[in-house]
Enzyme design. Structure first.
Site, PDB file in Angstrom:
ATOM      1  N   HIS A  97      -3.923   0.820   2.870  1.00 46.92           N
ATOM      2  CA  HIS A  97      -3.982   2.257   2.620  1.00 46.92           C
ATOM      3  C   HIS A  97      -2.740   2.926   3.178  1.00 46.92           C
ATOM      4  O   HIS A  97      -2.345   2.702   4.330  1.00 46.92           O
ATOM      5  CB  HIS A  97      -5.225   2.874   3.256  1.00 46.92           C
ATOM      6  CG  HIS A  97      -5.326   4.361   3.046  1.00 46.92           C
ATOM      7  ND1 HIS A  97      -5.480   4.919   1.794  1.00 46.92           N
ATOM      8  CD2 HIS A  97      -5.240   5.414   3.914  1.00 46.92           C
ATOM      9  CE1 HIS A  97      -5.514   6.233   1.897  1.00 46.92           C
ATOM     10  NE2 HIS A  97      -5.367   6.556   3.173  1.00 46.92           N
ATOM     11  N   SER A  98      -2.095   3.786   2.363  1.00 52.21           N
ATOM     12  CA  SER A  98      -0.928   4.561   2.754  1.00 52.21           C
ATOM     13  C   SER A  98       0.183   3.609   3.207  1.00 52.21           C
ATOM     14  O   SER A  98       0.635   2.784   2.425  1.00 52.21           O
ATOM     15  CB  SER A  98      -1.325   5.567   3.836  1.00 52.21           C
ATOM     16  OG  SER A  98      -0.364   6.580   3.981  1.00 52.21           O
ATOM     17  N   MET A  99       0.640   3.694   4.449  1.00 50.81           N
ATOM     18  CA  MET A  99       1.640   2.750   4.926  1.00 50.81           C
ATOM     19  C   MET A  99       1.194   1.313   4.689  1.00 50.81           C
ATOM     20  O   MET A  99       1.992   0.435   4.350  1.00 50.81           O
ATOM     21  CB  MET A  99       1.904   2.960   6.420  1.00 50.81           C
ATOM     22  CG  MET A  99       2.947   2.005   6.999  1.00 50.81           C
ATOM     23  SD  MET A  99       3.087   2.085   8.811  1.00 50.81           S
ATOM     24  CE  MET A  99       1.672   1.077   9.304  1.00 50.81           C
ATOM     25  N   ALA A 101      -0.353   0.086   2.253  1.00 51.10           N
ATOM     26  CA  ALA A 101      -0.137  -0.373   0.877  1.00 51.10           C
ATOM     27  C   ALA A 101       1.251  -0.971   0.714  1.00 51.10           C
ATOM     28  O   ALA A 101       1.430  -2.036   0.103  1.00 51.10           O
ATOM     29  CB  ALA A 101      -0.335   0.787  -0.096  1.00 51.10           C
ATOM     30  N   SER A 125      -3.727   1.573  -1.884  1.00 52.95           N
ATOM     31  CA  SER A 125      -4.482   2.825  -1.788  1.00 52.95           C
ATOM     32  C   SER A 125      -3.638   3.935  -1.165  1.00 52.95           C
ATOM     33  O   SER A 125      -2.948   3.726  -0.162  1.00 52.95           O
ATOM     34  CB  SER A 125      -5.743   2.586  -0.935  1.00 52.95           C
ATOM     35  OG  SER A 125      -6.351   3.799  -0.556  1.00 52.95           O
TER      36      SER A 125
END
Length: 263
Positions: A97-99, A101, A125
């Site tokens: 998720h975020s970083m 990803a 994500s």
């Protein structure tokens, strides 16, 4: 080394909330900037036992608070890949998720280049494609502004970081993560052969649909996009069950039948 994750390096990096040796797939989960392995506790419970979550714990937080933080995506990816090597004899997938990803993308590149099986899938994500950049400098903010940024994204409850001692423990890891992702530059033309599923909220200030669709430029396999209506950057808080089902579908798995009921 065995696949039990019993090596010292694996024990430092990998958290197994619902250990399931006979699980069909191991899902490596990578948290957002400032996040920890515990972010994936609920997902682990939803996926067990057919999928076992291997949640990555970054240095400089929670039980690793005393270790030096890492402020470079490439270095983090190298060290995480090394910790995962004992697991590459069996099916692995990645969720970030975020970083996390982008970190998942870089770990996938390394796993594909090394011995063992390549990843089955990458779930990206809350993050734009690796080649899509914005001029973001959150890591340069003062402590108060950094906390305000985290709260604005609903990454923590308002006032949760008001205590000076807690700030002193938490903010170095947060700042290092932001520095890592904000200074990351994707190598030109970098791709993986791993299928990519992109998941975003439609109200996420950190990624829009066009930036999410650009993940297709970074995989030679199939890519898909799921947009969650009404979701912000942490849309996952209200969508873990749907996310778990999407993971099962993309990995061609189905939940085990309850005892006494037909499968």
């Amino acid at each position: 080394m065995s696949r039990t994750g019993g090596t010292e390096d694996g024990e430092r990096w990998i958290r197994r909330f619902h250990p399931s040796p006979p699980s069909r797939v191991k899902l490596v989960c990578l948290a957002h900037a400032g996040g920890s392995a515990n972010f994936y506790l609920q997902l682990s419970a939803l996926l067990a036992p057919e999928v076992e979550v291997l949640a990555i714990q970054y240095p400089g937080r929670q039980d690793r608070w005393h270790e030096p933080v890492v402020a470079d995506i490439g270095t983090l990816a190298d060290r995480i890949t090394a910790a995962l090597r004992p697991w590459t004899g069996g099916p692995l997938a990645l969720f970030g998720h975020s970083m996390g990803a982008v970190l998942g993308f870089e770990v996938a590149r390394r796993l594909e280049a090394g011995p063992g099986r390549p990843p089955l899938a990458l779930f990206a994500s809350g993050r734009r494609a690796p080649s899509r950049t914005r001029d973001e400098r959150v890591h340069l903010l003062g402590d108060d502004d950094l906390v305000a940024e985290i709260e604005a994204l609903q990454g923590t409850a308002p006032g949760a970081l008001a205590d000076p001692e807690l700030r002193a423990l938490v903010l170095p890891g947060v700042r290092a993560d932001y520095r890592a992702i904000e200074t990351y530059r994707c190598p030109p033309g970098a791709t993986v052969a791993t299928p990519v599923t992109v998941l975003i909220g439609d109200r996420d200030p950190r990624v829009d649909v066009a930036e999410a669709e650009a993940w297709s430029e970074h995989s030679t396999a199939a890519t898909g996009l799921r947009v969650f209506p009404g979701g912000g950057h942490f849309y996952l808080a209200d969508a873990w069950e749907e996310i778990a089902e999407r993971i099962r579908q993309d990995l061609a798995l189905r939940p085990a039948a309850a005892p006494g009921r037909p499968g």
